[in-house]
Design a protein around this motif. Structure first.
Motif, PDB file in Angstrom:
ATOM      1  N   ALA A 221      -6.238   3.953  -5.373  1.00 13.03           N
ATOM      2  CA  ALA A 221      -4.806   3.658  -5.465  1.00 13.03           C
ATOM      3  C   ALA A 221      -4.116   3.948  -4.142  1.00 13.03           C
ATOM      4  N   THR A 222      -4.583   4.970  -3.440  1.00 18.22           N
ATOM      5  CA  THR A 222      -4.013   5.315  -2.131  1.00 18.22           C
ATOM      6  C   THR A 222      -4.298   4.213  -1.116  1.00 18.22           C
ATOM      7  N   LYS A 223      -5.514   3.657  -1.119  1.00 15.19           N
ATOM      8  CA  LYS A 223      -5.850   2.571  -0.196  1.00 15.19           C
ATOM      9  C   LYS A 223      -4.947   1.356  -0.437  1.00 15.19           C
ATOM     10  N   ILE A 224      -4.750   1.019  -1.709  1.00  7.57           N
ATOM     11  CA  ILE A 224      -3.885  -0.121  -2.043  1.00  7.57           C
ATOM     12  C   ILE A 224      -2.466   0.126  -1.548  1.00  7.57           C
ATOM     13  N   THR A 225      -1.956   1.309  -1.822  1.00  8.40           N
ATOM     14  CA  THR A 225      -0.575   1.633  -1.459  1.00  8.40           C
ATOM     15  C   THR A 225      -0.413   1.704   0.054  1.00  8.40           C
ATOM     16  N   PHE A 226      -1.409   2.223   0.740  1.00  6.59           N
ATOM     17  CA  PHE A 226      -1.368   2.293   2.206  1.00  6.59           C
ATOM     18  C   PHE A 226      -1.242   0.900   2.816  1.00  6.59           C
ATOM     19  N   ILE A 227      -2.106  -0.025   2.383  1.00  5.81           N
ATOM     20  CA  ILE A 227      -2.071  -1.353   3.004  1.00  5.81           C
ATOM     21  C   ILE A 227      -0.805  -2.100   2.629  1.00  5.81           C
ATOM     22  N   ASN A 228      -0.226  -1.802   1.469  1.00  5.21           N
ATOM     23  CA  ASN A 228       1.046  -2.428   1.103  1.00  5.21           C
ATOM     24  C   ASN A 228       2.174  -1.969   2.023  1.00  5.21           C
ATOM     25  N   GLU A 229       2.165  -0.695   2.384  1.00  5.01           N
ATOM     26  CA  GLU A 229       3.194  -0.221   3.310  1.00  5.01           C
ATOM     27  C   GLU A 229       2.950  -0.776   4.720  1.00  5.01           C
ATOM     28  N   ILE A 230       1.688  -0.895   5.111  1.00  9.94           N
ATOM     29  CA  ILE A 230       1.382  -1.509   6.402  1.00  9.94           C
ATOM     30  C   ILE A 230       1.820  -2.973   6.403  1.00  9.94           C
ATOM     31  N   ALA A 231       1.713  -3.637   5.253  1.00 12.58           N
ATOM     32  CA  ALA A 231       2.159  -5.032   5.145  1.00 12.58           C
ATOM     33  C   ALA A 231       3.649  -5.152   5.432  1.00 12.58           C
ATOM     34  N   ASP A 232       4.438  -4.208   4.918  1.00 14.37           N
ATOM     35  CA  ASP A 232       5.878  -4.217   5.205  1.00 14.37           C
ATOM     36  C   ASP A 232       6.126  -4.045   6.699  1.00 14.37           C
ATOM     37  N   LEU A 233       5.357  -3.173   7.326  1.00 13.71           N
ATOM     38  CA  LEU A 233       5.503  -2.968   8.762  1.00 13.71           C
ATOM     39  C   LEU A 233       5.099  -4.231   9.524  1.00 13.71           C
ATOM     40  N   CYS A 234       4.046  -4.906   9.052  1.00 10.21           N
ATOM     41  CA  CYS A 234       3.617  -6.153   9.695  1.00 10.21           C
ATOM     42  C   CYS A 234       4.731  -7.189   9.677  1.00 10.21           C
ATOM     43  N   GLU A 235       5.411  -7.311   8.549  1.00 14.88           N
ATOM     44  CA  GLU A 235       6.507  -8.283   8.441  1.00 14.88           C
ATOM     45  C   GLU A 235       7.605  -7.936   9.435  1.00 14.88           C
ATOM     46  N   ALA A 236       7.865  -6.639   9.597  1.00 16.47           N
ATOM     47  CA  ALA A 236       8.961  -6.223  10.481  1.00 16.47           C
ATOM     48  C   ALA A 236       8.638  -6.448  11.952  1.00 16.47           C
ATOM     49  N   VAL A 237       7.357  -6.282  12.336  1.00 17.77           N
ATOM     50  CA  VAL A 237       7.008  -6.366  13.759  1.00 17.77           C
ATOM     51  C   VAL A 237       6.373  -7.695  14.142  1.00 17.77           C
TER      52      VAL A 237
END
Length: 437
Positions: free
Chosen positions: A215-231
Protein backbone atom coordinates in the motif's frame (compact mmCIF):
# COMPACT_ATOMS: atom_id res chain seq x y z
CA UNK A 1 -4.99 -35.49 4.20
CA UNK A 2 -8.51 -34.62 5.27
CA UNK A 3 -8.98 -30.85 5.42
CA UNK A 4 -11.95 -28.82 6.65
CA UNK A 5 -12.28 -25.21 5.50
CA UNK A 6 -14.48 -23.04 7.73
CA UNK A 7 -15.81 -20.24 5.54
CA UNK A 8 -16.56 -20.56 1.84
CA UNK A 9 -15.91 -16.98 0.80
CA UNK A 10 -13.01 -15.72 -1.28
CA UNK A 11 -10.13 -17.17 0.74
CA UNK A 12 -11.87 -20.33 1.91
CA UNK A 13 -13.27 -21.35 -1.46
CA UNK A 14 -10.09 -20.67 -3.43
CA UNK A 15 -7.90 -22.39 -0.82
CA UNK A 16 -10.26 -25.35 -0.49
CA UNK A 17 -10.49 -25.85 -4.24
CA UNK A 18 -6.70 -25.66 -4.66
CA UNK A 19 -6.04 -28.05 -1.76
CA UNK A 20 -8.47 -30.54 -3.28
CA UNK A 21 -6.68 -30.15 -6.60
CA UNK A 22 -3.50 -31.25 -4.79
CA UNK A 23 -5.28 -34.52 -4.00
CA UNK A 24 -6.51 -33.79 -0.47
CA UNK A 25 -10.09 -34.46 0.64
CA UNK A 26 -11.61 -31.06 1.44
CA UNK A 27 -14.93 -30.09 3.01
CA UNK A 28 -15.90 -26.41 2.77
CA UNK A 29 -18.26 -25.25 5.50
CA UNK A 30 -20.48 -22.18 5.53
CA UNK A 31 -23.46 -21.09 7.64
CA UNK A 32 -25.17 -19.63 4.58
CA UNK A 33 -27.34 -22.49 3.31
CA UNK A 34 -28.08 -20.63 0.07
CA UNK A 35 -24.37 -20.28 -0.68
CA UNK A 36 -23.77 -23.98 -0.04
CA UNK A 37 -26.73 -24.94 -2.25
CA UNK A 38 -25.41 -22.69 -5.01
CA UNK A 39 -21.92 -24.20 -4.74
CA UNK A 40 -23.36 -27.71 -4.94
CA UNK A 41 -25.16 -26.58 -8.10
CA UNK A 42 -21.88 -25.29 -9.54
CA UNK A 43 -22.62 -21.58 -9.05
CA UNK A 44 -19.77 -19.49 -7.67
CA UNK A 45 -20.50 -16.78 -5.04
CA UNK A 46 -17.61 -14.68 -6.37
CA UNK A 47 -16.03 -13.96 -9.73
CA UNK A 48 -12.51 -15.34 -9.94
CA UNK A 49 -11.08 -16.49 -13.28
CA UNK A 50 -10.86 -20.28 -13.49
CA UNK A 51 -12.48 -20.96 -10.12
CA UNK A 52 -15.71 -22.47 -11.50
CA UNK A 53 -13.77 -25.01 -13.56
CA UNK A 54 -11.43 -25.88 -10.68
CA UNK A 55 -14.36 -26.43 -8.31
CA UNK A 56 -16.32 -28.50 -10.83
CA UNK A 57 -13.33 -30.73 -11.58
CA UNK A 58 -12.67 -31.57 -7.94
CA UNK A 59 -16.33 -31.97 -7.02
CA UNK A 60 -16.63 -34.48 -9.88
CA UNK A 61 -13.54 -36.29 -8.58
CA UNK A 62 -15.09 -36.54 -5.11
CA UNK A 63 -12.32 -34.58 -3.41
CA UNK A 64 -14.31 -31.39 -2.74
CA UNK A 65 -17.66 -31.19 -0.94
CA UNK A 66 -19.75 -28.50 0.74
CA UNK A 67 -21.84 -28.49 3.90
CA UNK A 68 -23.45 -26.33 6.57
CA UNK A 69 -22.76 -28.98 9.25
CA UNK A 70 -19.56 -27.87 10.94
CA UNK A 71 -19.62 -30.63 13.55
CA UNK A 72 -19.57 -33.50 11.07
CA UNK A 73 -17.01 -31.70 8.89
CA UNK A 74 -14.56 -31.26 11.78
CA UNK A 75 -14.89 -34.80 13.13
CA UNK A 76 -11.93 -36.84 11.92
CA UNK A 77 -10.20 -33.96 10.10
CA UNK A 78 -6.42 -33.73 10.12
CA UNK A 79 -6.51 -29.93 9.84
CA UNK A 80 -9.23 -27.30 10.13
CA UNK A 81 -8.62 -23.96 8.43
CA UNK A 82 -10.46 -20.88 9.71
CA UNK A 83 -11.13 -18.67 6.69
CA UNK A 84 -13.96 -16.43 7.88
CA UNK A 85 -14.21 -12.67 7.41
CA UNK A 86 -12.29 -10.18 9.55
CA UNK A 87 -13.75 -6.81 8.44
CA UNK A 88 -12.78 -3.50 10.01
CA UNK A 89 -14.69 -2.96 13.22
CA UNK A 90 -16.85 0.13 13.24
CA UNK A 91 -15.51 2.95 15.33
CA UNK A 92 -11.88 2.00 15.89
CA UNK A 93 -10.63 0.29 12.71
CA UNK A 94 -9.57 -2.86 14.53
CA UNK A 95 -10.21 -6.18 12.80
CA UNK A 96 -13.55 -7.68 13.88
CA UNK A 97 -12.57 -11.11 15.18
CA UNK A 98 -16.04 -12.20 16.30
CA UNK A 99 -16.39 -14.67 13.41
CA UNK A 100 -12.96 -16.17 14.11
CA UNK A 101 -13.70 -16.71 17.79
CA UNK A 102 -17.20 -18.03 17.14
CA UNK A 103 -15.80 -20.55 14.66
CA UNK A 104 -13.09 -21.54 17.16
CA UNK A 105 -15.67 -22.34 19.83
CA UNK A 106 -17.68 -24.45 17.42
CA UNK A 107 -14.55 -26.29 16.30
CA UNK A 108 -13.53 -26.98 19.90
CA UNK A 109 -16.93 -28.57 20.55
CA UNK A 110 -16.61 -30.79 17.47
CA UNK A 111 -13.04 -32.12 17.79
CA UNK A 112 -12.81 -35.93 17.99
CA UNK A 113 -9.04 -36.50 17.89
CA UNK A 114 -5.62 -34.91 17.38
CA UNK A 115 -6.00 -31.94 15.06
CA UNK A 116 -4.28 -28.81 13.75
CA UNK A 117 -6.31 -25.58 13.76
CA UNK A 118 -5.04 -23.12 11.15
CA UNK A 119 -5.96 -19.44 10.99
CA UNK A 120 -6.08 -18.57 7.28
CA UNK A 121 -8.03 -15.37 7.88
CA UNK A 122 -5.99 -12.19 8.20
CA UNK A 123 -5.83 -11.59 11.95
CA UNK A 124 -3.94 -9.22 14.27
CA UNK A 125 -0.96 -10.30 16.33
CA UNK A 126 -2.04 -12.44 19.27
CA UNK A 127 -5.20 -13.84 17.70
CA UNK A 128 -3.72 -17.34 17.60
CA UNK A 129 -3.08 -17.08 21.33
CA UNK A 130 -6.77 -16.39 21.92
CA UNK A 131 -7.82 -19.26 19.64
CA UNK A 132 -5.48 -21.56 21.59
CA UNK A 133 -7.02 -20.32 24.84
CA UNK A 134 -10.48 -21.19 23.52
CA UNK A 135 -9.28 -24.69 22.67
CA UNK A 136 -7.68 -25.12 26.09
CA UNK A 137 -10.80 -23.96 27.93
CA UNK A 138 -12.88 -26.48 25.96
CA UNK A 139 -10.78 -29.24 27.58
CA UNK A 140 -11.29 -31.65 24.70
CA UNK A 141 -8.68 -34.12 25.89
CA UNK A 142 -7.14 -34.17 22.42
CA UNK A 143 -3.82 -32.85 21.11
CA UNK A 144 -4.69 -29.54 19.45
CA UNK A 145 -2.13 -27.24 17.84
CA UNK A 146 -3.01 -23.74 16.63
CA UNK A 147 -1.10 -22.51 13.57
CA UNK A 148 -0.98 -19.23 11.63
CA UNK A 149 -0.91 -19.60 7.83
CA UNK A 150 -1.75 -16.24 6.19
CA UNK A 151 -2.87 -16.07 2.57
CA UNK A 152 -1.21 -13.89 -0.05
CA UNK A 153 -3.75 -14.13 -2.87
CA UNK A 154 -4.39 -11.38 -5.41
CA UNK A 155 -7.98 -11.14 -6.52
CA UNK A 156 -8.13 -11.96 -10.21
CA UNK A 157 -5.01 -14.14 -9.99
CA UNK A 158 -5.74 -16.16 -6.86
CA UNK A 159 -5.45 -19.68 -8.26
CA UNK A 160 -2.07 -18.97 -9.83
CA UNK A 161 -0.89 -17.30 -6.64
CA UNK A 162 -1.94 -20.30 -4.55
CA UNK A 163 -0.30 -22.86 -6.83
CA UNK A 164 2.83 -20.85 -7.58
CA UNK A 165 3.38 -18.82 -4.42
CA UNK A 166 6.31 -16.54 -3.69
CA UNK A 167 6.38 -18.11 -0.23
CA UNK A 168 4.31 -20.11 2.24
CA UNK A 169 4.38 -18.69 5.77
CA UNK A 170 3.58 -21.05 8.64
CA UNK A 171 3.59 -19.84 12.22
CA UNK A 172 4.06 -22.62 14.75
CA UNK A 173 6.71 -24.13 17.00
CA UNK A 174 4.83 -27.41 17.41
CA UNK A 175 6.70 -30.22 15.63
CA UNK A 176 3.61 -32.32 14.93
CA UNK A 177 1.84 -29.29 13.44
CA UNK A 178 4.88 -28.54 11.30
CA UNK A 179 4.74 -32.04 9.82
CA UNK A 180 1.01 -31.79 9.14
CA UNK A 181 1.51 -28.49 7.35
CA UNK A 182 4.42 -29.93 5.35
CA UNK A 183 2.18 -32.79 4.26
CA UNK A 184 -0.60 -30.40 3.25
CA UNK A 185 1.74 -28.25 1.18
CA UNK A 186 3.88 -31.15 -0.09
CA UNK A 187 2.98 -30.56 -3.79
CA UNK A 188 4.28 -27.00 -3.54
CA UNK A 189 7.32 -28.01 -1.52
CA UNK A 190 8.21 -30.49 -4.28
CA UNK A 191 7.99 -27.57 -6.73
CA UNK A 192 10.50 -25.73 -4.52
CA UNK A 193 8.12 -23.08 -3.25
CA UNK A 194 9.85 -21.67 -0.15
CA UNK A 195 8.20 -22.55 3.16
CA UNK A 196 9.02 -20.14 5.98
CA UNK A 197 8.42 -21.48 9.48
CA UNK A 198 8.19 -18.78 12.13
CA UNK A 199 6.67 -18.14 15.49
CA UNK A 200 2.90 -17.71 15.37
CA UNK A 201 2.92 -14.02 16.25
CA UNK A 202 5.60 -13.36 13.66
CA UNK A 203 3.49 -15.07 11.00
CA UNK A 204 0.46 -12.97 11.91
CA UNK A 205 2.49 -9.76 11.60
CA UNK A 206 4.08 -10.76 8.27
CA UNK A 207 0.72 -10.51 6.48
CA UNK A 208 -0.02 -7.02 7.80
CA UNK A 209 3.52 -5.80 7.17
CA UNK A 210 3.43 -7.10 3.58
CA UNK A 211 0.14 -5.42 2.73
CA UNK A 212 1.14 -2.17 4.41
CA UNK A 213 4.36 -2.09 2.41
CA UNK A 214 2.55 -2.69 -0.89
CA UNK A 215 0.00 0.00 0.00
CA UNK A 216 2.94 2.32 0.71
CA UNK A 217 4.42 1.69 -2.76
CA UNK A 218 1.08 2.51 -4.40
CA UNK A 219 0.64 5.67 -2.35
CA UNK A 220 4.23 6.77 -2.96
CA UNK A 221 3.96 6.58 -6.74
CA UNK A 222 0.60 8.36 -6.64
CA UNK A 223 2.18 11.30 -4.85
CA UNK A 224 5.10 11.25 -7.29
CA UNK A 225 2.50 11.34 -10.09
CA UNK A 226 1.12 14.60 -8.70
CA UNK A 227 4.64 16.01 -8.64
CA UNK A 228 5.17 14.85 -12.24
CA UNK A 229 2.09 16.76 -13.36
CA UNK A 230 3.34 19.89 -11.60
CA UNK A 231 6.87 19.80 -13.05
CA UNK A 232 6.09 18.42 -16.50
CA UNK A 233 7.52 14.91 -16.04
CA UNK A 234 6.06 11.49 -16.97
CA UNK A 235 5.25 9.22 -14.03
CA UNK A 236 5.30 6.09 -16.19
CA UNK A 237 8.92 6.76 -17.12
CA UNK A 238 9.71 7.55 -13.49
CA UNK A 239 8.15 4.22 -12.47
CA UNK A 240 10.21 2.35 -15.03
CA UNK A 241 13.35 4.21 -14.04
CA UNK A 242 13.09 3.36 -10.36
CA UNK A 243 11.50 -0.07 -10.87
CA UNK A 244 14.49 -1.33 -12.82
CA UNK A 245 16.46 -1.02 -9.60
CA UNK A 246 16.07 -4.54 -8.20
CA UNK A 247 16.13 -3.15 -4.67
CA UNK A 248 12.84 -1.41 -5.49
CA UNK A 249 11.16 -3.56 -8.16
CA UNK A 250 8.52 -2.59 -10.70
CA UNK A 251 5.40 -4.04 -9.10
CA UNK A 252 2.85 -1.77 -7.41
CA UNK A 253 4.37 1.33 -8.99
CA UNK A 254 1.46 2.12 -11.29
CA UNK A 255 -0.11 5.51 -10.61
CA UNK A 256 -3.86 5.62 -10.30
CA UNK A 257 -6.84 6.72 -8.18
CA UNK A 258 -5.71 4.97 -4.98
CA UNK A 259 -5.92 1.47 -3.56
CA UNK A 260 -9.08 -0.30 -2.48
CA UNK A 261 -10.38 -3.84 -2.13
CA UNK A 262 -10.81 -6.31 0.68
CA UNK A 263 -7.26 -6.25 2.05
CA UNK A 264 -5.22 -3.06 1.92
CA UNK A 265 -7.78 -0.67 3.49
CA UNK A 266 -8.73 -2.89 6.43
CA UNK A 267 -5.25 -4.33 6.96
CA UNK A 268 -3.53 -0.95 7.15
CA UNK A 269 -6.16 0.22 9.65
CA UNK A 270 -5.76 -2.96 11.72
CA UNK A 271 -1.98 -2.53 11.76
CA UNK A 272 -2.42 1.04 12.98
CA UNK A 273 -4.71 -0.15 15.75
CA UNK A 274 -2.21 -2.81 16.82
CA UNK A 275 0.58 -0.22 16.87
CA UNK A 276 -1.58 2.01 19.08
CA UNK A 277 -2.35 -0.88 21.44
CA UNK A 278 1.38 -1.53 21.89
CA UNK A 279 2.35 2.17 21.89
CA UNK A 280 4.69 1.80 18.89
CA UNK A 281 3.51 4.28 16.23
CA UNK A 282 3.92 3.42 12.55
CA UNK A 283 3.88 6.95 11.14
CA UNK A 284 4.50 5.91 7.54
CA UNK A 285 1.41 3.71 7.52
CA UNK A 286 -0.60 6.51 9.14
CA UNK A 287 0.39 8.81 6.28
CA UNK A 288 -0.39 6.13 3.68
CA UNK A 289 -3.94 5.71 4.96
CA UNK A 290 -4.59 9.46 5.05
CA UNK A 291 -3.06 10.15 1.63
CA UNK A 292 -4.99 7.30 0.01
CA UNK A 293 -8.31 8.49 1.44
CA UNK A 294 -7.63 12.03 0.25
CA UNK A 295 -6.60 10.83 -3.20
CA UNK A 296 -9.93 9.18 -3.97
CA UNK A 297 -11.76 12.43 -3.30
CA UNK A 298 -9.15 14.35 -5.30
CA UNK A 299 -9.93 12.18 -8.33
CA UNK A 300 -13.52 13.43 -8.22
CA UNK A 301 -12.24 16.98 -8.26
CA UNK A 302 -9.98 16.10 -11.19
CA UNK A 303 -13.02 15.00 -13.22
CA UNK A 304 -14.93 18.15 -12.28
CA UNK A 305 -11.96 20.27 -13.35
CA UNK A 306 -11.82 18.45 -16.71
CA UNK A 307 -15.48 19.39 -17.19
CA UNK A 308 -14.49 23.01 -16.72
CA UNK A 309 -15.92 23.47 -13.26
CA UNK A 310 -14.96 24.00 -9.64
CA UNK A 311 -17.21 22.30 -7.11
CA UNK A 312 -20.74 22.38 -8.55
CA UNK A 313 -20.03 25.59 -10.48
CA UNK A 314 -20.43 25.01 -14.20
CA UNK A 315 -20.98 21.23 -14.01
CA UNK A 316 -24.42 20.79 -12.45
CA UNK A 317 -26.68 18.83 -14.79
CA UNK A 318 -23.83 17.44 -16.88
CA UNK A 319 -23.38 13.72 -17.51
CA UNK A 320 -20.25 11.65 -16.86
CA UNK A 321 -19.66 8.10 -18.07
CA UNK A 322 -17.70 5.98 -15.57
CA UNK A 323 -15.94 2.93 -17.00
CA UNK A 324 -14.95 0.42 -14.35
CA UNK A 325 -16.36 0.22 -10.82
CA UNK A 326 -14.52 -2.63 -9.08
CA UNK A 327 -11.31 -1.80 -7.24
CA UNK A 328 -9.27 -3.74 -9.83
CA UNK A 329 -9.91 -5.83 -12.97
CA UNK A 330 -10.88 -9.53 -12.96
CA UNK A 331 -12.95 -9.36 -9.80
CA UNK A 332 -16.48 -8.34 -8.80
CA UNK A 333 -15.24 -6.90 -5.50
CA UNK A 334 -16.52 -3.39 -4.75
CA UNK A 335 -15.12 -3.10 -1.23
CA UNK A 336 -13.46 0.31 -0.75
CA UNK A 337 -13.25 0.74 -4.52
CA UNK A 338 -12.05 4.22 -5.60
CA UNK A 339 -15.15 4.47 -7.78
CA UNK A 340 -17.32 4.83 -4.67
CA UNK A 341 -15.67 8.10 -3.61
CA UNK A 342 -15.31 9.38 -7.17
CA UNK A 343 -18.96 8.78 -8.07
CA UNK A 344 -20.14 10.31 -4.80
CA UNK A 345 -18.08 13.44 -5.51
CA UNK A 346 -19.74 13.74 -8.93
CA UNK A 347 -23.23 13.23 -7.53
CA UNK A 348 -22.56 15.84 -4.82
CA UNK A 349 -21.67 18.30 -7.61
CA UNK A 350 -25.01 17.69 -9.31
CA UNK A 351 -23.58 15.50 -12.08
CA UNK A 352 -25.50 12.60 -13.59
CA UNK A 353 -23.47 9.37 -13.72
CA UNK A 354 -23.93 6.45 -16.10
CA UNK A 355 -21.58 3.52 -15.59
CA UNK A 356 -20.42 0.16 -16.86
CA UNK A 357 -18.34 -2.63 -15.36
CA UNK A 358 -17.93 -6.16 -16.78
CA UNK A 359 -18.47 -7.93 -13.44
CA UNK A 360 -19.16 -5.46 -10.65
CA UNK A 361 -22.48 -3.84 -11.47
CA UNK A 362 -24.69 -6.11 -9.34
CA UNK A 363 -22.60 -5.41 -6.25
CA UNK A 364 -22.36 -1.72 -7.19
CA UNK A 365 -26.12 -1.29 -7.42
CA UNK A 366 -26.49 -1.91 -3.71
CA UNK A 367 -23.83 0.72 -2.92
CA UNK A 368 -24.65 3.28 -5.62
CA UNK A 369 -28.38 3.02 -6.39
CA UNK A 370 -28.66 6.56 -7.77
CA UNK A 371 -26.64 6.13 -10.96
CA UNK A 372 -27.42 4.58 -14.32
CA UNK A 373 -26.00 1.19 -15.30
CA UNK A 374 -25.30 0.37 -18.93
CA UNK A 375 -24.82 -2.79 -20.97
CA UNK A 376 -21.44 -1.79 -22.39
CA UNK A 377 -18.96 1.07 -22.61
CA UNK A 378 -20.49 2.54 -25.74
CA UNK A 379 -23.92 2.79 -24.15
CA UNK A 380 -22.35 4.43 -21.10
CA UNK A 381 -20.62 7.17 -23.10
CA UNK A 382 -23.64 8.04 -25.22
CA UNK A 383 -24.61 11.65 -24.54
CA UNK A 384 -21.94 12.08 -21.88
CA UNK A 385 -20.00 15.30 -21.32
CA UNK A 386 -16.94 13.34 -20.12
CA UNK A 387 -15.78 9.73 -19.79
CA UNK A 388 -13.67 8.52 -16.87
CA UNK A 389 -11.67 5.28 -16.90
CA UNK A 390 -11.55 4.17 -13.27
CA UNK A 391 -10.70 0.45 -13.57
CA UNK A 392 -8.37 -0.86 -16.28
CA UNK A 393 -10.42 -3.80 -17.52
CA UNK A 394 -9.10 -5.23 -20.80
CA UNK A 395 -12.38 -4.38 -22.51
CA UNK A 396 -11.56 -0.66 -22.05
CA UNK A 397 -8.04 -0.91 -23.44
CA UNK A 398 -9.02 -1.11 -27.11
CA UNK A 399 -12.10 1.06 -27.43
CA UNK A 400 -12.88 2.63 -30.78
CA UNK A 401 -11.99 6.11 -29.59
CA UNK A 402 -13.47 7.85 -32.61
CA UNK A 403 -16.76 6.02 -32.04
CA UNK A 404 -16.65 6.97 -28.37
CA UNK A 405 -16.00 10.64 -29.14
CA UNK A 406 -18.79 10.72 -31.72
CA UNK A 407 -21.30 9.24 -29.25
CA UNK A 408 -20.50 11.81 -26.57
CA UNK A 409 -21.96 15.25 -26.08
CA UNK A 410 -18.41 16.54 -25.54
CA UNK A 411 -15.21 14.51 -26.13
CA UNK A 412 -13.55 14.82 -22.73
CA UNK A 413 -11.62 11.85 -21.29
CA UNK A 414 -10.12 11.49 -17.83
CA UNK A 415 -7.94 8.38 -17.84
CA UNK A 416 -7.21 7.50 -14.21
CA UNK A 417 -5.28 4.36 -15.18
CA UNK A 418 -3.15 5.76 -18.02
CA UNK A 419 -4.64 3.18 -20.39
CA UNK A 420 -4.19 5.29 -23.55
CA UNK A 421 -1.23 7.19 -24.94
CA UNK A 422 -2.20 10.88 -24.89
CA UNK A 423 -1.48 11.16 -28.61
CA UNK A 424 -4.04 8.44 -29.46
CA UNK A 425 -6.78 10.10 -27.43
CA UNK A 426 -6.00 13.56 -28.80
CA UNK A 427 -5.90 12.21 -32.37
CA UNK A 428 -9.45 10.92 -31.83
CA UNK A 429 -10.51 14.42 -30.84
CA UNK A 430 -10.49 14.17 -27.05
CA UNK A 431 -9.57 16.77 -24.53
CA UNK A 432 -7.53 14.27 -22.58
CA UNK A 433 -6.07 14.15 -19.07
CA UNK A 434 -4.41 11.32 -17.20
CA UNK A 435 -2.33 10.65 -14.10
CA UNK A 436 1.17 12.06 -13.77
CA UNK A 437 1.72 12.73 -17.48
Amino acid sequence: MRITMIGSGYVGLVSGACFSDFGHDVICVDKDANKIAALEAGKMPIFEPGLDTLVATNVAAGRLTFTTDLKSAVAGADAVFIAVGTPSRRGDGHADLSFVFAASKEIAAAVTGPIVIVTKSTVPVGTGDKVEEIMTEANTGHDIAVVSNPEFLREGAAIGDFKRPDRIVIGTEDERAKQVMRDIYRPLYLNESPILFTGRRTSELIKYAANAFLATKITFINEIADLCEAVGANVQDVSRGIGLDNRIGSKFLHAGPGYGGSCFPKDTLALLKTSEDYDTPVRIVEAVVQVNDNRKRAMGRKVIKALGGTGSEGVKGKTVAVLGLTFKPNTDDMRDAPSLSIVQSLIDAGIKVQAHDPEGMEAAKAMMPDIGYCNDAYEAVTGADAVVIVTEWDVYRALDLKRVAKAMNAPVMVDLRNVYPPSDAEKAGFAYSSIGR
